[in-house]
Design an enzyme around this catalytic site. Structure first.
Site, PDB file in Angstrom:
ATOM      1  N   ILE A   9       1.139  10.989   5.543  1.00 54.79           N
ATOM      2  CA  ILE A   9       2.378  10.407   6.100  1.00 54.79           C
ATOM      3  C   ILE A   9       2.262   8.893   6.303  1.00 54.79           C
ATOM      4  CG2 ILE A   9       1.810  10.686   8.576  1.00 54.79           C
ATOM      5  CD1 ILE A   9       4.748  11.693   8.928  1.00 54.79           C
ATOM      6  N   GLN A  12       3.256   4.990   1.582  1.00 51.76           N
ATOM      7  CA  GLN A  12       4.631   4.561   1.264  1.00 51.76           C
ATOM      8  C   GLN A  12       5.603   5.747   1.243  1.00 51.76           C
ATOM      9  OE1 GLN A  12       6.112   2.004  -2.358  1.00 51.76           O
ATOM     10  NE2 GLN A  12       6.082   4.117  -3.059  1.00 51.76           N
ATOM     11  N   GLN A  83      -6.427   9.779  -3.026  1.00 54.31           N
ATOM     12  CA  GLN A  83      -6.681   8.443  -3.576  1.00 54.31           C
ATOM     13  C   GLN A  83      -5.604   8.175  -4.620  1.00 54.31           C
ATOM     14  OE1 GLN A  83      -7.141   5.301  -4.906  1.00 54.31           O
ATOM     15  NE2 GLN A  83      -8.165   6.364  -6.579  1.00 54.31           N
ATOM     16  N   SER A 125       2.191  13.090 -11.193  1.00 54.18           N
ATOM     17  CA  SER A 125       2.294  11.695 -11.616  1.00 54.18           C
ATOM     18  C   SER A 125       2.516  11.545 -13.115  1.00 54.18           C
ATOM     19  CB  SER A 125       1.006  10.954 -11.228  1.00 54.18           C
ATOM     20  OG  SER A 125       0.942   9.706 -11.877  1.00 54.18           O
ATOM     21  N   GLU A 127       1.132   9.483 -14.777  1.00 54.31           N
ATOM     22  CA  GLU A 127      -0.164   9.147 -15.372  1.00 54.31           C
ATOM     23  C   GLU A 127      -0.751  10.342 -16.130  1.00 54.31           C
ATOM     24  OE1 GLU A 127      -2.109   6.228 -15.362  1.00 54.31           O
ATOM     25  OE2 GLU A 127      -0.325   5.193 -14.643  1.00 54.31           O
ATOM     26  N   TYR A 149      -7.728   9.104 -12.308  1.00 59.74           N
ATOM     27  CA  TYR A 149      -6.568   9.476 -11.484  1.00 59.74           C
ATOM     28  C   TYR A 149      -5.651  10.432 -12.251  1.00 59.74           C
ATOM     29  CZ  TYR A 149      -2.012   8.834  -9.164  1.00 59.74           C
ATOM     30  OH  TYR A 149      -0.796   9.040  -8.555  1.00 59.74           O
ATOM     31  N   HIS A 179       7.109   4.149  -8.485  1.00 57.78           N
ATOM     32  CA  HIS A 179       8.209   3.786  -7.589  1.00 57.78           C
ATOM     33  C   HIS A 179       7.654   2.872  -6.508  1.00 57.78           C
ATOM     34  CE1 HIS A 179       6.582   7.779  -6.707  1.00 57.78           C
ATOM     35  NE2 HIS A 179       6.676   7.454  -5.428  1.00 57.78           N
ATOM     36  N   LYS A 192       1.562  -7.212  -5.223  1.00 58.29           N
ATOM     37  CA  LYS A 192       0.736  -8.414  -5.402  1.00 58.29           C
ATOM     38  C   LYS A 192       1.592  -9.532  -6.016  1.00 58.29           C
ATOM     39  CE  LYS A 192      -3.182  -9.896  -8.302  1.00 58.29           C
ATOM     40  NZ  LYS A 192      -4.261  -9.448  -9.187  1.00 58.29           N
ATOM     41  N   PRO A 279     -10.467  -0.082 -18.224  1.00 58.52           N
ATOM     42  CA  PRO A 279     -11.222   0.468 -19.366  1.00 58.52           C
ATOM     43  C   PRO A 279     -10.318   1.188 -20.362  1.00 58.52           C
ATOM     44  CG  PRO A 279     -12.298   0.994 -17.288  1.00 58.52           C
ATOM     45  CD  PRO A 279     -10.988   0.364 -16.932  1.00 58.52           C
TER      46      PRO A 279
HETATM   47  P1  NDP Z   1      -0.241   5.843  -0.688  1.00 62.59           P
HETATM   48  O1  NDP Z   1      -1.543   5.381  -1.226  1.00 62.59           O
HETATM   49  O2  NDP Z   1       0.677   4.855  -0.061  1.00 62.59           O
HETATM   50  O3  NDP Z   1      -0.499   7.003   0.396  1.00 62.59           O
HETATM   51  C1  NDP Z   1      -1.413   8.034   0.156  1.00 62.59           C
HETATM   52  C2  NDP Z   1      -2.019   8.479   1.467  1.00 62.59           C
HETATM   53  O4  NDP Z   1      -3.108   9.354   1.150  1.00 62.59           O
HETATM   54  C3  NDP Z   1      -2.610   7.326   2.264  1.00 62.59           C
HETATM   55  O5  NDP Z   1      -1.701   6.860   3.211  1.00 62.59           O
HETATM   56  C4  NDP Z   1      -3.871   7.904   2.904  1.00 62.59           C
HETATM   57  O6  NDP Z   1      -3.596   8.356   4.214  1.00 62.59           O
HETATM   58  C5  NDP Z   1      -4.192   9.106   2.048  1.00 62.59           C
HETATM   59  N1  NDP Z   1      -5.398   8.830   1.258  1.00 62.59           N
HETATM   60  C6  NDP Z   1      -5.749   7.693   0.637  1.00 62.59           C
HETATM   61  N2  NDP Z   1      -6.944   7.820   0.032  1.00 62.59           N
HETATM   62  C7  NDP Z   1      -7.347   9.078   0.296  1.00 62.59           C
HETATM   63  C8  NDP Z   1      -8.503   9.814  -0.037  1.00 62.59           C
HETATM   64  N3  NDP Z   1      -9.483   9.277  -0.752  1.00 62.59           N
HETATM   65  N4  NDP Z   1      -8.589  11.083   0.406  1.00 62.59           N
HETATM   66  C9  NDP Z   1      -7.600  11.648   1.123  1.00 62.59           C
HETATM   67  N5  NDP Z   1      -6.483  10.987   1.483  1.00 62.59           N
HETATM   68  C10 NDP Z   1      -6.362   9.721   1.065  1.00 62.59           C
HETATM   69  O7  NDP Z   1       0.519   6.647  -1.858  1.00 62.59           O
HETATM   70  P2  NDP Z   1       2.096   6.732  -2.163  1.00 62.59           P
HETATM   71  O8  NDP Z   1       2.820   6.994  -0.905  1.00 62.59           O
HETATM   72  O9  NDP Z   1       2.468   5.594  -3.028  1.00 62.59           O
HETATM   73  O10 NDP Z   1       2.146   8.031  -3.092  1.00 62.59           O
HETATM   74  C11 NDP Z   1       2.231   9.340  -2.520  1.00 62.59           C
HETATM   75  C12 NDP Z   1       1.678  10.342  -3.512  1.00 62.59           C
HETATM   76  O11 NDP Z   1       2.435  10.265  -4.726  1.00 62.59           O
HETATM   77  C13 NDP Z   1       0.222  10.077  -3.917  1.00 62.59           C
HETATM   78  O12 NDP Z   1      -0.389  11.328  -4.149  1.00 62.59           O
HETATM   79  C14 NDP Z   1       0.351   9.334  -5.220  1.00 62.59           C
HETATM   80  O13 NDP Z   1      -0.793   9.524  -6.025  1.00 62.59           O
HETATM   81  C15 NDP Z   1       1.578   9.986  -5.816  1.00 62.59           C
HETATM   82  N6  NDP Z   1       2.333   9.156  -6.740  1.00 62.59           N
HETATM   83  C16 NDP Z   1       2.759   7.918  -6.384  1.00 62.59           C
HETATM   84  C17 NDP Z   1       3.479   7.139  -7.255  1.00 62.59           C
HETATM   85  C18 NDP Z   1       3.989   5.787  -6.869  1.00 62.59           C
HETATM   86  O14 NDP Z   1       4.462   5.055  -7.751  1.00 62.59           O
HETATM   87  N7  NDP Z   1       3.958   5.419  -5.595  1.00 62.59           N
HETATM   88  C19 NDP Z   1       3.792   7.617  -8.618  1.00 62.59           C
HETATM   89  C20 NDP Z   1       3.362   8.964  -8.871  1.00 62.59           C
HETATM   90  C21 NDP Z   1       2.657   9.688  -7.966  1.00 62.59           C
HETATM   91  P3  NDP Z   1      -4.679   8.196   5.422  1.00 62.59           P
HETATM   92  O15 NDP Z   1      -5.450   6.920   5.161  1.00 62.59           O
HETATM   93  O16 NDP Z   1      -3.821   8.106   6.629  1.00 62.59           O
HETATM   94  O17 NDP Z   1      -5.538   9.401   5.373  1.00 62.59           O
END
Ligand code: NDP
Length: 328
Positions: A9, A12, A83, A125, A127, A149, A179, A192, A279
């Site tokens: 939560i 983003q 991640q 995703s 990806e 990823y 997004h 960035k 890479p």
């Molecule tokens: P964010 O990186 O903003 O949020 C992901 C959350 O996951 C973090 O706030 C963190 O919460 C937790 N997190 C980070 N690293 C780890 C880890 N190593 N292990 C466990 N928890 C972790 O991602 P978004 O909100 O941008 O995206 C949400 C989901 O949608 C993600 O799964 C992302 O891969 C996927 N996604 C996003 C896209 C985009 O463009 N934004 C596109 C497609 C898919 P905390 O530190 O509080 O534990």
């Protein structure tokens, strides 16, 4: 009143989804790896920090997952944790795979174990597709991921499909293309670019270093994308959906748009740095969201130029400008 559990939560999408579900009258609980330590700055920025319940949960630890699900007793789970940086996944391949693939599996196993009608949204995703070779990818396009990823997300996608078929669990994957929003951290290239351009507009003499700017992406507006997540869990049957704008732009176009909106010529401030190349890179990524429009009634209202405009406006507002832009 329904209860939703949002894993991740603090991110983003987690923050925007929490805002949306609160507006719909849900009780919203959210998890972070360490709820005592996380700043939850995105929830605070949206003014909803005090309206959600927060729990610590380690997705890679089955006991932790089971404990939180038992305590919260959710109707719907949105798994947005893990991640999430493609670039970082080349440096943290094991962490990336475990947090995404093992994390998703633990949630599915916990739902199966509890034998309750809990619905699960899985954050898939674009990806997974790898290069879409100039063609927009849809739900039938094969996966050819090009990063740790992408491999992890493809694994989680098939876990969800398998548990849906094998155990009848209501689990849906949203295959979301990129997004963006003001809540994106600066390790992501879009934020960035916006943040650096704004510092330069304010007088900084720095240079913006970028990797491959020829890559093409389908960029959308994050607050719209969380609506698609919600809609997927309101369908009579669980299914997978591509969520995208349907339009691809080069990263260079994004850069030019961002600098131009601040009356700057990007070519005077940007250098290409070969050390920032990945890479393996995806040259072209574009989605076909026709199924989402047909079945969910979802369609993106904003494409890349609007996304840049909104992000620049939000940055100006943070810097004290009197812009009336709202985050949703
Ligand atoms: P964010 O990186 O903003 O949020 C992901 C959350 O996951 C973090 O706030 C963190 O919460 C937790 N997190 C980070 N690293 C780890 C880890 N190593 N292990 C466990 N928890 C972790 O991602 P978004 O909100 O941008 O995206 C949400 C989901 O949608 C993600 O799964 C992302 O891969 C996927 N996604 C996003 C896209 C985009 O463009 N934004 C596109 C497609 C898919 P905390 O530190 O509080 O534990």
């Amino acid at each position: 009143m329904k209860t939703a559990l949002i894993c991740g939560i603090s991110g983003q999408d987690g923050a925007y989804l929490a805002q949306l579900l609160l507006e719909k009258g849900y009780t919203v609980c959210g998890t972070s790896r360490d709820a005592q330590m996380s700043s939850f700055s995105s929830l605070k920025r949206l003014g909803i920090y005090n309206q959600v319940k927060l729990e610590s949960m380690a997705l890679t630890d089955f006991r932790s997952v089971l404990q939180v699900l038992t305590k919260v007793d959710p109707d719907e789970i949105y798994n947005l944790a893990g991640q999430s940086s493609v670039g970082l996944s080349f440096e943290l391949p094991v962490e990336t795979l475990e947090s995404i693939a093992t994390g998703t599996l633990n949630l599915l196993e916990a739902i199966r174990f509890l034998a309750k009608p809990i619905k699960l949204y899985n954050a898939g995703s674009s990806e997974c597709f790898g290069n879409t070779n100039g063609e927009p990818a849809d739900e039938q396009t094969p996966f050819r991921p090009r990063s740790p990823y992408g491999v992890a997300k493809a694994t989680a996608f098939w876990e969800v499909a398998n548990y849906r078929e094998a155990y009848g669990i209501f689990a849906a994957s949203g295959i979301l293309f990129n997004h963006e929003s003001p809540l994106r951290p600066q390790r992501f290239v879009t934020q960035k670019i916006i943040a650096t351009a704004q510092r330069i507009a304010a007088g900084s003499r720095e240079i913006l270093r970028l990797g491959n700017t020829a890559i093409q992406r389908d960029w959308g507006w994050a607050p719209e994308y969380v609506e698609a997540m919600y809609l997927m869990l309101q369908q009579p049957q669980p299914d997978d959906y591509v969520i995208a704008t349907g339009q691809a732009f080069a990263l260079q176009d994004f850069v030019a748009q961002a600098f131009a909106s601040l009356d700057l010529d990007w070519q005077a401030h940007v250098v290409i740095d070969q050390s920032l190349y990945r890479p393996t890179e995806i040259a072209h990524s574009q989605g076909n969201p026709a199924k989402a429009k047909r079945q969910l009634g979802w369609k993106a209202q904003f494409a890349m130029p609007d996304v840049v405009r909104h992000m620049v406006a939000a940055g100006n507002k943070d810097a004290g400008a009197t812009d009336s832009f709202k985050f949703s």
